[in-house]
Design a protein around this motif. Structure first.
Motif, PDB file in Angstrom:
ATOM      1  N   PRO A 548       4.052 -42.068 -19.850  1.00  0.00           N
ATOM      2  CA  PRO A 548       3.374 -42.099 -18.551  1.00  0.00           C
ATOM      3  C   PRO A 548       2.078 -42.899 -18.589  1.00  0.00           C
ATOM      4  CG  PRO A 548       2.931 -40.024 -19.639  1.00  0.00           C
ATOM      5  CD  PRO A 548       3.914 -40.765 -20.510  1.00  0.00           C
ATOM      6  N   SER A 603       1.929 -42.820  -8.702  1.00  0.00           N
ATOM      7  CA  SER A 603       3.059 -41.911  -8.889  1.00  0.00           C
ATOM      8  C   SER A 603       3.385 -41.244  -7.571  1.00  0.00           C
ATOM      9  CB  SER A 603       2.737 -40.842  -9.945  1.00  0.00           C
ATOM     10  OG  SER A 603       1.686 -39.998  -9.501  1.00  0.00           O
ATOM     11  N   THR A 619       8.851 -35.942 -10.397  1.00  0.00           N
ATOM     12  CA  THR A 619       7.771 -36.919 -10.457  1.00  0.00           C
ATOM     13  C   THR A 619       8.309 -38.270 -10.912  1.00  0.00           C
ATOM     14  OG1 THR A 619       6.076 -35.246 -10.901  1.00  0.00           O
ATOM     15  CG2 THR A 619       5.569 -37.491 -11.564  1.00  0.00           C
ATOM     16  N   TRP A 621       6.977 -42.529 -11.615  1.00  0.00           N
ATOM     17  CA  TRP A 621       5.869 -43.478 -11.681  1.00  0.00           C
ATOM     18  C   TRP A 621       6.095 -44.601 -10.683  1.00  0.00           C
ATOM     19  CZ3 TRP A 621       2.662 -40.587 -13.688  1.00  0.00           C
ATOM     20  CH2 TRP A 621       2.906 -39.838 -14.843  1.00  0.00           C
TER      21      TRP A 621
END
Length: 674
Positions: A548, A603, A619, A621
């Protein structure tokens, strides 16, 4: 309220471009994603920042009648005092004390101020003091609609009108004598007297919703705005503009706004027999013994600042006015519950004759059950919003999802208890205008009785009045047309307040066609599930496997204000496969025009909630989308992990401002289509 639950074939055939999600598992490339590690895959809920919500640098002090605010002793102690434009029912003076520039606000500094005041008053004097808590709008703020929003606006307007039971404006004239004002609605919010000069759009939006609800009344209902939230941060500090309005306020500001509304009405409309309605689509987090959001939301005694709002509302009620307040929304990433203030005052009785005599100098008993009427928002199908605050169901509810009318088209659809409150106050005002000789509380009772049924039991109820069972029917959903027909006695041919999912989807598909023609489809990237818990319910978090850029455990600062006052994706939805099938579905994402220039998407997180309360959080990106979401086109995200049992959802975006490099999180409700 009935709902058609037919499927919605979304616009896959209209999408011309298909791409793979960058950083995910590319089909056939043989490369494995880089495994990511997360320091806190199951972060705790964001805590309430008590000092930010109830600023110790702004103290409201209640002093005995005849006292003065401020003086040499207080100045020497590092504080400046100023009188607030109101007194209590007992004649006590209310003062606002703020620190001098050289004063560092600590517990010791506040105690020093209290000691100085007690010394000035002597042994017989009583000092009550406490922080002035922040009041904010309680709806997702307005969003720029963009070309996509403009295309679907008429469809959303029609669905919202059907859901609230909007009467045919051409038939309203048969029930409401027009030509002269009968009822005045004062929206005490972010907009001042001239709403065109307002800095924030929230107050203008709420006023426009009320005006749409009373459409067809031919001037029988007029809508005014008052700045109850007049403050904003100009970069040098917090400043106020009572005329132009601001982005937020304090409890004492809201109290002053309510008093201003009543006094303006008294000066210009009361003499003509015009009735008074006050709309409060604003609120503060309940604070009990220094622990916000815990237990009963009403402290005894109220803090001086909260008491100033209570007495301002009593002032309106003693003058025969009706007051409607939003029950509140739950900020994303938090577990706060209970009804917000001032809606929590719905549990308190109306002012008695003695209190009215003290507040207005005349005996004017109020013949009603509650100090005010709290309003709970529901979605188009009568279910709680994703942002529902547990413990805040009132006996009066209204549609608060995708509220949009022609006058607010450029701002996009709005969600939350602000919108529901505007619907309720507008519906009652319209009904009252049809029979202004009727007692105001009796009009509310009639609109309530004519409302649609709700499966939700009220968490807050008005005080019991012997021999009165007006609200024994539990929570009811406001139906504008049925309420008007019940009070006026005029047959209006009201259609049942409905929302037909299949028809809505068909109309939306046709409207979206031109805007969606050059959209893009993305396959969801590889992710790893983490079993967590949120607000006492099971939560599965799906986090990207590749390294991430930023740990999603860093939650948004839910109370940082002002955030950008634009919601990022009003038309977003998730289409799932539905019960009895396997998991999977598609998210349809189009950023509002305001976010397509000058911002990058770091994000996005989609949260889905099943009917049993189980939560699923996905979630992604921003760099995983090629082309990027910032292009403003329609993006369809295929994800096999979307829960087939989801019934509601929320989408959050974390943006970075490319000019200031400031990062922030903002989001909105999204529709779940099964």
């Amino acid at each position: 309220m009935t709902v058609g639950l037919g499927g919605c074939p979304i616009i896959d055939d209209l999408i011309g471009e298909t791409t793979s999600a960058e950083g995910g598992e590319e089909k056939g490339d043989g490369d494995d994603p880089v495994e990511a590690s997360y320091d806190q895959p199951c972060p705790p809920a964001a805590p309430l920042p008590s000092d930010a919500l109830c600023d110790p640098a702004r103290q409201v002090v209640e002093l005995p009648p005849g006292s003065t605010c401020g003086g040499a002793a207080e100045e020497a102690a590092g504080w400046t005092g100023a009188a607030l434009p109101m007194t209590t029912a007992g004649g006590a003076v209310l003062c606002a004390y703020t620190p001098k520039p050289s004063t560092k606000v600590t517990k010791e500094a506040v105690a020093k101020l209290e000691g100085v005041l007690k010394k000035r008053l002597g042994p017989k004097g009583t000092v009550r003091m406490g922080p002035d808590c922040r009041v904010s709008p309680v709806a997702n703020p307005p969003a720029a609609a963009g070309s996509y929003g403009s295309a679907i606006a008429p469809v959303l307007e029609a669905s919202f009108a059907r859901a609230i039971g909007m009467p045919d404006p051409s038939k309203v004239a048969s029930a409401v004598p027009g030509g002269t004002p009968k009822v005045a609605v004062y929206v005490v919010d972010t907009a001042g007297r001239d709403r065109s000069q307002a800095r924030a759009n929230h107050g203008k939006i709420v006023a426009s919703i009320v005006e749409a609800v009373v459409d067809g009344s031919d001037g029988a209902v007029v809508v005014h705005t008052v700045a109850g939230m007049p403050r904003w941060d100009d970069g040098q500090g917090v400043v106020a503009d009572p005329q132009g309005g601001g982005y937020f306020g304090y409890q004492s500001d809201l109290a002053a706004g309510i008093r201003e509304a009543v006094d303006r009405w008294k000066a210009s409309e009361r003499g003509q027999g015009v009735k008074l309605v006050i709309n409060l689509s604003a609120g503060w987090e309940p604070v009990v013994d220094g622990a916000p959001g815990q237990g009963s939301p009403i402290a005894d005694p109220l803090s001086p600042a909260a008491a100033s709002v209570h007495e301002a509302i009593a002032y309106a009620r003693c003058h025969g006015g009706l007051v409607f307040a939003a029950s509140g929304n739950q900020p994303s990433g938090t577990c706060v519950d209970q009804t917000m203030g001032p809606a929590m005052f719905a549990q308190l009785p109306t002012p008695d004759s003695a209190m009215c005599a003290q507040l207005m100098g005349e005996d004017s008993p109020v013949q009603g059950q509650a100090m005010l009427y709290a309003v709970t928002p529901l979605d188009l199908g009568g279910q709680p919003l994703m942002s529902h605050r547990p413990g805040s169901h009132a006996w009066l509810a209204a549609t608060g999802f995708q509220g949009i009318v022609e006058g607010t088209r450029s701002h996009g659809p709005q969600n939350g208890s602000s919108i529901a409150t505007a619907v309720a106050s507008g519906a009652v005002a319209l009904a009252w205008a049809s029979k202004p000789s009727m007692r105001g509380d009796a009009v509310v009772e009639a609109v309530y009785a004519a409302g649609g049924s709700s499966p939700h039991a009220p968490d807050i109820s008005p005080p019991a009045v012997p021999g009165t069972q007006v609200y024994a029917g539990g929570q009811k959903v406001v139906d504008v047309c049925e309420g008007l027909e019940a009070v006026s006695g005029s047959p209006l041919g009201c259609a049942a307040a409905t929302w037909d999912n299949a028809a809505w989807c068909s109309d939306l598909r046709a409207a979206m066609g031109p805007a969606a023609a050059d959209g893009a489809t993305h396959d969801a990237p590889a992710s790893a599930p983490f079993e967590c818990e949120a607000c006492g319910e099971a939560l599965t978090r799906y986090l990207p496997r590749f390294q991430p850029q930023q740990d999603p455990s860093q939650l948004p600062e839910a109370w940082t204000f002002p955030q950008p006052e634009d919601t990022p994706c009003p038309p977003c939805d998730v289409e799932t496969t539905g019960p009895g099938t396997v998991n999977g579905g598609k998210a349809h994402i189009t950023l509002s025009a305001v976010f397509t220039t000058g911002y990058t998407v770091d994000s996005l997180t989609i949260t889905l909630v099943d009917g049993d309360g189980t939560r699923h959080q996905h979630t992604y990106w921003g760099s995983q989308f090629t082309p990027g979401l910032e292009d403003g086109r329609l993006h369809v995200l295929d994800d096999a992990a979307f829960s087939k049992d989801a019934v509601s959802g929320w989408i959050d975006f974390r943006f970075t401002d490319t000019t200031t490099q400031r990062s922030f999180t903002t989001g909105n409700e999204l529709r779940v289509i099964r």
